[in-house]
Design a protein around this motif. Structure first.
Motif, PDB file in Angstrom:
ATOM      1  N   PHE A 129       3.296  -3.307  -0.545  1.00 42.35           N
ATOM      2  CA  PHE A 129       2.417  -1.777   0.388  1.00 42.35           C
ATOM      3  C   PHE A 129       1.177  -1.723  -1.338  1.00 42.35           C
ATOM      4  O   PHE A 129       1.083  -0.701  -1.151  1.00 42.35           O
ATOM      5  CB  PHE A 129       2.973  -1.005  -0.018  1.00 42.35           C
ATOM      6  CG  PHE A 129       4.181  -1.214   1.152  1.00 42.35           C
ATOM      7  CD1 PHE A 129       3.668  -0.984   2.644  1.00 42.35           C
ATOM      8  CD2 PHE A 129       6.297  -1.081   0.451  1.00 42.35           C
ATOM      9  CE1 PHE A 129       5.142  -0.419   3.560  1.00 42.35           C
ATOM     10  CE2 PHE A 129       6.926  -1.496   1.804  1.00 42.35           C
ATOM     11  CZ  PHE A 129       6.465  -1.412   3.217  1.00 42.35           C
ATOM     12  N   VAL A 130       0.923  -2.662  -1.602  1.00 44.65           N
ATOM     13  CA  VAL A 130      -0.218  -2.492  -3.154  1.00 44.65           C
ATOM     14  C   VAL A 130      -1.448  -3.191  -2.157  1.00 44.65           C
ATOM     15  O   VAL A 130      -0.773  -4.734  -1.699  1.00 44.65           O
ATOM     16  CB  VAL A 130       0.354  -3.174  -4.290  1.00 44.65           C
ATOM     17  CG1 VAL A 130       1.170  -1.662  -4.643  1.00 44.65           C
ATOM     18  CG2 VAL A 130       0.759  -3.833  -4.409  1.00 44.65           C
ATOM     19  N   LYS A 131      -2.209  -3.672  -2.528  1.00 45.00           N
ATOM     20  CA  LYS A 131      -3.235  -4.168  -2.061  1.00 45.00           C
ATOM     21  C   LYS A 131      -2.850  -5.426  -2.697  1.00 45.00           C
ATOM     22  O   LYS A 131      -2.875  -6.074  -4.133  1.00 45.00           O
ATOM     23  CB  LYS A 131      -4.885  -4.075  -3.185  1.00 45.00           C
ATOM     24  CG  LYS A 131      -6.265  -5.304  -2.722  1.00 45.00           C
ATOM     25  CD  LYS A 131      -7.495  -4.414  -2.979  1.00 45.00           C
ATOM     26  CE  LYS A 131      -8.559  -5.286  -2.714  1.00 45.00           C
ATOM     27  NZ  LYS A 131      -9.723  -4.820  -3.127  1.00 45.00           N
ATOM     28  N   ALA A 132      -3.537  -6.960  -1.779  1.00 48.07           N
ATOM     29  CA  ALA A 132      -2.661  -8.163  -2.362  1.00 48.07           C
ATOM     30  C   ALA A 132      -3.909  -8.716  -2.772  1.00 48.07           C
ATOM     31  O   ALA A 132      -5.215  -8.577  -2.551  1.00 48.07           O
ATOM     32  CB  ALA A 132      -2.151  -9.224  -1.051  1.00 48.07           C
ATOM     33  N   GLY A 133      -3.519  -9.286  -4.387  1.00 53.27           N
ATOM     34  CA  GLY A 133      -4.541 -10.545  -5.095  1.00 53.27           C
ATOM     35  C   GLY A 133      -5.070 -11.172  -4.202  1.00 53.27           C
ATOM     36  O   GLY A 133      -4.736 -11.411  -2.944  1.00 53.27           O
ATOM     37  N   PRO A 134      -5.729 -12.541  -5.198  1.00 55.88           N
ATOM     38  CA  PRO A 134      -6.914 -13.441  -4.657  1.00 55.88           C
ATOM     39  C   PRO A 134      -5.707 -14.647  -4.292  1.00 55.88           C
ATOM     40  O   PRO A 134      -6.422 -15.302  -3.314  1.00 55.88           O
ATOM     41  CB  PRO A 134      -7.444 -13.563  -4.784  1.00 55.88           C
ATOM     42  CG  PRO A 134      -6.931 -12.952  -6.067  1.00 55.88           C
ATOM     43  CD  PRO A 134      -6.569 -11.938  -6.032  1.00 55.88           C
ATOM     44  N   ILE A 135      -4.616 -14.347  -4.075  1.00 56.07           N
ATOM     45  CA  ILE A 135      -3.352 -15.356  -4.010  1.00 56.07           C
ATOM     46  C   ILE A 135      -2.293 -15.152  -3.210  1.00 56.07           C
ATOM     47  O   ILE A 135      -1.775 -15.122  -3.113  1.00 56.07           O
ATOM     48  CB  ILE A 135      -3.225 -16.072  -5.378  1.00 56.07           C
ATOM     49  CG1 ILE A 135      -4.072 -16.860  -6.340  1.00 56.07           C
ATOM     50  CG2 ILE A 135      -2.804 -17.622  -4.616  1.00 56.07           C
ATOM     51  CD1 ILE A 135      -3.957 -17.664  -7.751  1.00 56.07           C
ATOM     52  N   ALA A 136      -3.075 -14.410  -1.843  1.00 58.44           N
ATOM     53  CA  ALA A 136      -1.893 -14.426  -1.164  1.00 58.44           C
ATOM     54  C   ALA A 136      -3.091 -14.346  -0.327  1.00 58.44           C
ATOM     55  O   ALA A 136      -4.177 -13.979   0.652  1.00 58.44           O
ATOM     56  CB  ALA A 136      -1.562 -12.285  -1.272  1.00 58.44           C
ATOM     57  N   VAL A 137      -2.163 -14.265   1.624  1.00 58.77           N
ATOM     58  CA  VAL A 137      -2.877 -14.754   2.337  1.00 58.77           C
ATOM     59  C   VAL A 137      -3.797 -13.528   2.995  1.00 58.77           C
ATOM     60  O   VAL A 137      -4.782 -12.881   3.795  1.00 58.77           O
ATOM     61  CB  VAL A 137      -2.255 -15.678   3.485  1.00 58.77           C
ATOM     62  CG1 VAL A 137      -3.119 -15.264   4.987  1.00 58.77           C
ATOM     63  CG2 VAL A 137      -2.057 -17.254   2.860  1.00 58.77           C
ATOM     64  N   ASP A 138      -2.513 -12.206   2.545  1.00 62.88           N
ATOM     65  CA  ASP A 138      -3.245 -11.159   2.738  1.00 62.88           C
ATOM     66  C   ASP A 138      -4.285 -10.547   2.804  1.00 62.88           C
ATOM     67  O   ASP A 138      -5.273  -9.698   3.199  1.00 62.88           O
ATOM     68  CB  ASP A 138      -2.053 -10.223   2.362  1.00 62.88           C
ATOM     69  CG  ASP A 138      -1.543  -9.695   3.909  1.00 62.88           C
ATOM     70  OD1 ASP A 138      -0.757 -10.624   4.523  1.00 62.88           O
ATOM     71  OD2 ASP A 138      -0.332  -9.344   3.868  1.00 62.88           O
ATOM     72  N   HIS A 139      -4.771 -10.981   1.294  1.00 64.60           N
ATOM     73  CA  HIS A 139      -6.525 -10.586   0.515  1.00 64.60           C
ATOM     74  C   HIS A 139      -8.026 -11.347   1.745  1.00 64.60           C
ATOM     75  O   HIS A 139      -8.541 -11.062   1.596  1.00 64.60           O
ATOM     76  CB  HIS A 139      -6.787 -11.519  -0.668  1.00 64.60           C
ATOM     77  CG  HIS A 139      -7.298 -10.505  -1.589  1.00 64.60           C
ATOM     78  ND1 HIS A 139      -7.746  -9.916  -1.961  1.00 64.60           N
ATOM     79  CD2 HIS A 139      -8.680 -12.278  -1.176  1.00 64.60           C
ATOM     80  CE1 HIS A 139      -9.070 -10.072  -2.755  1.00 64.60           C
ATOM     81  NE2 HIS A 139     -10.046 -11.224  -2.127  1.00 64.60           N
ATOM     82  N   TYR A 140      -7.522 -11.868   2.013  1.00 65.60           N
ATOM     83  CA  TYR A 140      -8.519 -12.429   3.170  1.00 65.60           C
ATOM     84  C   TYR A 140      -8.163 -12.254   5.095  1.00 65.60           C
ATOM     85  O   TYR A 140      -8.584 -12.057   5.298  1.00 65.60           O
ATOM     86  CB  TYR A 140      -8.476 -13.813   3.680  1.00 65.60           C
ATOM     87  CG  TYR A 140      -8.579 -14.475   1.745  1.00 65.60           C
ATOM     88  CD1 TYR A 140      -9.724 -14.602   1.296  1.00 65.60           C
ATOM     89  CD2 TYR A 140      -7.496 -14.879   1.140  1.00 65.60           C
ATOM     90  CE1 TYR A 140     -10.155 -15.203  -0.406  1.00 65.60           C
ATOM     91  CE2 TYR A 140      -7.467 -15.129  -0.104  1.00 65.60           C
ATOM     92  CZ  TYR A 140      -8.772 -15.602  -1.030  1.00 65.60           C
ATOM     93  OH  TYR A 140      -9.516 -15.439  -2.015  1.00 65.60           O
ATOM     94  N   VAL A 141      -6.810 -12.283   5.297  1.00 66.10           N
ATOM     95  CA  VAL A 141      -6.603 -11.569   6.289  1.00 66.10           C
ATOM     96  C   VAL A 141      -6.770 -10.235   6.854  1.00 66.10           C
ATOM     97  O   VAL A 141      -8.067  -9.713   7.709  1.00 66.10           O
ATOM     98  CB  VAL A 141      -5.357 -12.173   7.086  1.00 66.10           C
ATOM     99  CG1 VAL A 141      -5.189 -11.454   8.341  1.00 66.10           C
ATOM    100  CG2 VAL A 141      -5.067 -13.153   6.936  1.00 66.10           C
ATOM    101  N   LEU A 142      -6.116  -9.379   5.901  1.00 61.01           N
ATOM    102  CA  LEU A 142      -6.104  -7.830   6.134  1.00 61.01           C
ATOM    103  C   LEU A 142      -7.435  -7.120   5.635  1.00 61.01           C
ATOM    104  O   LEU A 142      -8.028  -6.139   7.101  1.00 61.01           O
ATOM    105  CB  LEU A 142      -5.433  -7.001   5.444  1.00 61.01           C
ATOM    106  CG  LEU A 142      -3.703  -7.709   5.590  1.00 61.01           C
ATOM    107  CD1 LEU A 142      -2.857  -6.516   4.324  1.00 61.01           C
ATOM    108  CD2 LEU A 142      -3.454  -6.816   7.039  1.00 61.01           C
ATOM    109  N   PRO A 143      -8.441  -7.074   5.612  1.00 61.70           N
ATOM    110  CA  PRO A 143      -9.332  -7.353   5.502  1.00 61.70           C
ATOM    111  C   PRO A 143     -10.710  -7.278   6.996  1.00 61.70           C
ATOM    112  O   PRO A 143     -11.140  -5.834   7.171  1.00 61.70           O
ATOM    113  CB  PRO A 143     -10.961  -7.558   4.357  1.00 61.70           C
ATOM    114  CG  PRO A 143      -9.589  -7.642   3.419  1.00 61.70           C
ATOM    115  CD  PRO A 143      -8.370  -7.995   3.967  1.00 61.70           C
TER     116      PRO A 143
END
Length: 139
Positions: A118-132
């Protein structure tokens, strides 16, 4: 560049993910679904068949999702539900301490899941690119 927070988040995700993948694999391959179902039945888990499949696949797939950093909030919620079930059906009567079969380990896993899910994913996480993009924001 990978910052300290992103690096810590990655390491925590990989460790938690590995633990869950191995527990899911154990239920699927080492013990087998039938033995997992029988164990759940012996513990008094309601609907032990579906519960065995749920626990197996949530742990296996949820662990993989943690490692790659995809759908982290969803994976965390499902794995937390899995751990709450483990606490109430397998560990609660034994008290806190893991060495006595208690709920210390699943409780620690829940804490880790809250920290990475439940924290902002860092750049080595797919969510970093997908969620925004899913929220209509620029990355």
């Amino acid at each position: 560049m990978l910052g300290i927070n992103s690096g810590a988040h990655l390491v925590a995700r990989v460790i938690l993910g590995y633990i869950f993948v191995m527990h899911g694999w154990q239920k699927l391959s080492t013990n087998g679904i039938d033995a997992t179902k029988a164990g759940f039945d012996a513990m008094g888990v309601p609907a032990p068949g579906p519960a065995a499949y749920f626990a197996t696949w949530v742990e296996l797939i949820g662990g993989i999702l943690l490692i790659v950093g995809l759908a982290l909030p969803l994976a965390a919620v499902l794995l937390i539900a899995d751990m709450i079930g483990a606490i109430f059906y397998a560990h609660l009567d034994a008290g806190l301490w893991s060495m006595d079969g208690g709920y210390e380990f699943p409780l620690a896993l829940i804490a880790g899941l809250l920290a990475v899910g439940f924290v902002k994913a860092g750049p080595i996480a797919v969510d970093h690119y997908v969620l925004p993009r899913m929220r209509g924001q620029a990355s």
